[in-house]
Design a protein around this motif. Sequence first.
Motif, short mmCIF file in Angstrom:
data_model
loop_
_atom_site.label_atom_id
_atom_site.label_comp_id
_atom_site.label_asym_id
_atom_site.label_seq_id
_atom_site.Cartn_x
_atom_site.Cartn_y
_atom_site.Cartn_z
N ALA A 1 1.77 9.67 1.86
CA ALA A 1 2.33 8.32 1.72
C ALA A 1 1.49 7.29 2.47
O ALA A 1 1.34 6.16 2.02
CB ALA A 1 3.76 8.30 2.22
N SER A 2 0.93 7.69 3.59
CA SER A 2 0.09 6.77 4.36
C SER A 2 -1.15 6.36 3.58
O SER A 2 -1.52 5.19 3.55
CB SER A 2 -0.31 7.42 5.69
OG SER A 2 -1.18 6.58 6.41
N MET B 1 -4.17 2.52 0.16
CA MET B 1 -4.77 2.24 -1.14
C MET B 1 -4.16 0.97 -1.74
O MET B 1 -4.89 0.12 -2.27
CB MET B 1 -4.57 3.43 -2.09
CG MET B 1 -5.40 4.63 -1.71
SD MET B 1 -4.93 6.15 -2.53
CE MET B 1 -5.31 5.81 -4.22
N GLU B 2 -2.86 0.83 -1.63
CA GLU B 2 -2.18 -0.35 -2.16
C GLU B 2 -2.69 -1.62 -1.48
O GLU B 2 -2.98 -2.62 -2.13
CB GLU B 2 -0.67 -0.22 -1.96
CG GLU B 2 0.11 -1.39 -2.51
CD GLU B 2 1.60 -1.20 -2.40
OE1 GLU B 2 2.25 -2.13 -1.87
OE2 GLU B 2 2.12 -0.15 -2.83
N GLN B 3 -2.83 -1.58 -0.16
CA GLN B 3 -3.34 -2.75 0.57
C GLN B 3 -4.76 -3.08 0.15
O GLN B 3 -5.10 -4.24 -0.06
CB GLN B 3 -3.30 -2.48 2.07
CG GLN B 3 -1.91 -2.45 2.64
CD GLN B 3 -1.89 -2.04 4.10
OE1 GLN B 3 -2.90 -1.62 4.67
NE2 GLN B 3 -0.74 -2.14 4.73
N ALA B 4 -5.61 -2.06 0.01
CA ALA B 4 -7.01 -2.28 -0.36
C ALA B 4 -7.12 -2.88 -1.75
O ALA B 4 -7.91 -3.81 -1.98
CB ALA B 4 -7.79 -0.97 -0.28
N GLU C 1 -3.85 -9.46 -9.29
CA GLU C 1 -2.67 -10.30 -9.10
C GLU C 1 -1.60 -9.56 -8.31
O GLU C 1 -0.94 -10.14 -7.45
CB GLU C 1 -2.13 -10.76 -10.46
CG GLU C 1 -3.11 -11.67 -11.18
CD GLU C 1 -2.75 -11.91 -12.62
OE1 GLU C 1 -1.64 -11.51 -13.07
OE2 GLU C 1 -3.58 -12.51 -13.33
N SER C 2 -1.43 -8.28 -8.59
CA SER C 2 -0.51 -7.45 -7.82
C SER C 2 -0.84 -5.98 -8.07
O SER C 2 -1.38 -5.63 -9.12
CB SER C 2 0.95 -7.73 -8.18
OG SER C 2 1.24 -7.25 -9.47
N ALA C 3 -0.52 -5.17 -7.09
CA ALA C 3 -0.74 -3.73 -7.21
C ALA C 3 0.30 -3.00 -6.37
O ALA C 3 0.64 -3.45 -5.27
CB ALA C 3 -2.13 -3.35 -6.75
N THR C 4 0.81 -1.91 -6.91
CA THR C 4 1.71 -1.04 -6.17
C THR C 4 1.24 0.40 -6.35
O THR C 4 0.79 0.77 -7.43
CB THR C 4 3.18 -1.16 -6.64
OG1 THR C 4 3.24 -0.86 -8.02
CG2 THR C 4 3.75 -2.54 -6.37
N VAL C 5 1.34 1.17 -5.28
CA VAL C 5 1.00 2.58 -5.32
C VAL C 5 2.20 3.34 -4.79
O VAL C 5 2.65 3.08 -3.68
CB VAL C 5 -0.26 2.89 -4.48
CG1 VAL C 5 -0.57 4.38 -4.52
CG2 VAL C 5 -1.46 2.09 -4.96
N SER C 6 2.71 4.27 -5.58
CA SER C 6 3.86 5.05 -5.17
C SER C 6 3.46 6.51 -4.96
O SER C 6 3.04 7.18 -5.91
CB SER C 6 4.96 4.97 -6.24
OG SER C 6 6.01 5.86 -5.91
N PHE C 7 3.62 6.96 -3.74
CA PHE C 7 3.35 8.36 -3.43
C PHE C 7 4.39 9.26 -4.10
O PHE C 7 4.07 10.32 -4.62
CB PHE C 7 3.35 8.58 -1.92
CG PHE C 7 3.30 10.02 -1.52
CD1 PHE C 7 2.15 10.77 -1.72
CD2 PHE C 7 4.39 10.64 -0.95
CE1 PHE C 7 2.09 12.11 -1.37
CE2 PHE C 7 4.36 11.98 -0.59
CZ PHE C 7 3.20 12.71 -0.79
N MET C 8 5.64 8.81 -4.12
CA MET C 8 6.72 9.62 -4.67
C MET C 8 6.55 9.88 -6.17
O MET C 8 6.78 10.98 -6.64
CB MET C 8 8.08 8.95 -4.42
CG MET C 8 8.44 8.89 -2.95
SD MET C 8 8.55 10.51 -2.16
CE MET C 8 10.01 11.13 -2.94
N THR C 9 6.16 8.86 -6.93
CA THR C 9 6.02 9.03 -8.37
C THR C 9 4.58 9.33 -8.79
O THR C 9 4.33 9.61 -9.96
CB THR C 9 6.49 7.77 -9.12
OG1 THR C 9 5.67 6.65 -8.74
CG2 THR C 9 7.95 7.48 -8.83
#
Length: 71
Positions: free
Chosen positions: A12-13, A18-21, A29-37
């Motif tokens: 998750a860390s 990765m999401e921040q980078a 414009e936007s990005a999300t990274v989900s460790f769970m999915t």
Amino acid sequence: MKKTLCIEVDCASCAAKMEQAVNRLPGVESATVSFMTQKMVVEGPDEGFDALMQQVVKACRKIEPDCEIHL
């Protein structure tokens, strides 16, 4: 344009880093990274989106070199 990618990230860390980078990249414009999915959602302009995605992969591999990102 919005694209959802399947990824293989180990913790998750790393996903948060990765999401921040990716969010810092010009053109994102936007990005999300989900460790769970094990998914990444990236939104950016239609023009030059493929080149932007190459930068996204490069940024993620700097954080976790062995991660898999399925474009």
